[in-house]
Scaffold this motif. Structure first.
Motif, short mmCIF file in Angstrom:
data_model
loop_
_atom_site.label_atom_id
_atom_site.label_comp_id
_atom_site.label_asym_id
_atom_site.label_seq_id
_atom_site.Cartn_x
_atom_site.Cartn_y
_atom_site.Cartn_z
N ALA A 1 0.85 -1.21 0.00
CA ALA A 1 0.00 0.00 0.00
C ALA A 1 0.87 1.25 0.00
O ALA A 1 0.58 2.23 -0.68
CB ALA A 1 -0.94 -0.02 1.20
N ARG A 2 2.00 1.19 0.76
CA ARG A 2 2.91 2.34 0.76
C ARG A 2 3.53 2.57 -0.61
O ARG A 2 3.89 3.68 -0.97
CB ARG A 2 4.03 2.11 1.77
N LEU A 3 3.64 1.49 -1.40
CA LEU A 3 4.16 1.62 -2.76
C LEU A 3 3.02 1.88 -3.75
O LEU A 3 3.19 1.75 -4.96
CB LEU A 3 4.94 0.35 -3.15
N GLU A 4 1.86 2.22 -3.20
CA GLU A 4 0.69 2.64 -3.98
C GLU A 4 0.03 1.52 -4.79
O GLU A 4 -0.54 1.76 -5.85
CB GLU A 4 1.03 3.86 -4.85
N PHE A 5 0.11 0.29 -4.25
CA PHE A 5 -0.71 -0.81 -4.76
C PHE A 5 -1.93 -0.93 -3.84
O PHE A 5 -1.98 -0.30 -2.78
CB PHE A 5 0.09 -2.12 -4.74
N SER A 6 -2.90 -1.73 -4.28
CA SER A 6 -4.10 -1.96 -3.45
C SER A 6 -4.23 -3.46 -3.17
O SER A 6 -5.08 -4.13 -3.77
CB SER A 6 -5.35 -1.46 -4.18
N PRO A 7 -3.36 -3.99 -2.29
CA PRO A 7 -3.36 -5.43 -2.05
C PRO A 7 -4.57 -5.89 -1.25
O PRO A 7 -5.12 -5.14 -0.45
CB PRO A 7 -2.08 -5.64 -1.24
N ARG A 8 -4.96 -7.13 -1.45
CA ARG A 8 -5.98 -7.79 -0.64
C ARG A 8 -5.39 -9.08 -0.10
O ARG A 8 -4.59 -9.74 -0.79
CB ARG A 8 -7.23 -8.11 -1.47
N LEU A 9 -5.80 -9.44 1.10
CA LEU A 9 -5.26 -10.63 1.75
C LEU A 9 -6.28 -11.76 1.69
O LEU A 9 -7.46 -11.56 1.99
CB LEU A 9 -4.93 -10.31 3.22
N LYS A 10 -5.78 -12.93 1.30
CA LYS A 10 -6.63 -14.12 1.28
C LYS A 10 -6.08 -15.09 2.33
O LYS A 10 -4.89 -15.45 2.26
CB LYS A 10 -6.59 -14.76 -0.11
#
Ligand code: BTN
Length: 273
Positions: free
Chosen positions: A111-120
């Motif tokens: 997120a700090r690198l400006e991605f929008s990760p989701r956790l599974k």
């Protein structure tokens, strides 16, 4: 074009050290051109007395492994294959949430690198692609114990940073930061972001337990999906509800009962957008 660290690239390693805000994680750092598995390297160095915080990274792994006996695709020079040595002074039975907390740190770093990760649950980090969410990173936690006493935990993290191609069996499921972003990233930046995010999460877990970290984990998690899990004793189907303080996933079965899942693979039944 990014420049990548290698055993001969002391400049990149110095840049990594300079980017770290950690007190101990990654402060001892070994970057190998190749090894079987960085988890094995750390376990061997642990047996020889290495201290908590040791980080072993490799440019490639010849037998990189994932959960459930799977191979972890580890081509040279493109991605991050790293393992951390941890020596938590906690009973072995309390350690399971650490996999999820490592996922939380990965999500915060991306997120700090400006991605929008989701956790599974339990250990996958996903990114949205045109073909739906795909896996960009995974965590393999391995532990050596004597009874309830932990000798060490090896936290292995694989991040697909710059891979542009995957073997056929992975192509529909896996992606990389570069594929999502459209250009290559510097592995040093990604690794520093992960270590800097993980140390405070880990320290908080050691001092206060899993509850706060897991509540953060939920903010990034893909939940509310209908799914099934194959486990010993049969298949359980329901809606992924939440994770409890032990790190177990609770599935809301059609009966209304919450069924705790301690291990297994979550299979979504409908497409997840
Ligand atoms: C998974 O998603 O199944 C876990 C993947 C973990 C891969 C990493 S790469 C570095 C470390 N060494 C290994 O052999 N595995 C972990």
């Amino acid at each position: 074009m990014a420049s990548f660290p290698s055993p001969v690239d002391e400049v990149a390693l110095s840049r990594l050290r300079a980017a770290l805000t950690t007190r101990r994680l990654g402060r001892t750092l070994v970057w190998l051109p190749s090894c079987q598995s960085t988890n094995d390297e750390v376990a061997a160095r642990s047996a020889a007395g290495a201290e908590e915080g040791l980080l072993v990274a490799a440019d490639r792994q010849t037998s990189g492994r994932g959960r459930r006996g799977r191979t972890w695709h580890s081509p040279p020079g493109e991605n991050l294959y790293v393992s951390l040595l941890l020596r938590p002074a906690l009973p072995a039975r309390t350690i399971a949430p650490l996999t999820l907390l490592a996922g939380l740190a990965l999500a915060e770093a991306l997120a700090r690198l400006e991605f929008s990760p989701r956790l599974k649950w339990p250990n996958d980090v996903l990114l949205k692609t045109a073909a739906g969410p795909k896996k960009v990173a995974g965590i393999l936690m391995e532990m050596a114990c004597a009874g309830e006493s932990i000798r060490h935990v090896v936290l292995g993290v694989g991040i697909n940073v710059n891979a542009l191609h995957f073997p056929d069996d992975l192509a529909t499921k896996a992606t990389s930061l570069a594929l999502v972003r459209g250009y290559e990233l510097d592995r040093v930046d990604v690794l520093a972001a992960f270590l800097n995010a993980f140390e405070p999460v880990y320290d908080h877990f050691l001092a206060h337990g899993s509850a706060d970290g897991l509540s953060e984990w939920h903010r990034h998690a893909l939940l509310g999906q209908r799914c099934f899990v194959e486990r010993e004793g049969g298949r359980v189907e329901g809606v992924a509800s939440h994770v409890d303080e032990t790190g177990a996933l609770l599935l809301r079965a059609d009966s209304g009962n919450l069924v705790p899942i301690h291990a297994g693979e979550v299979n979504w039944i409908a497409a997840v957008g």
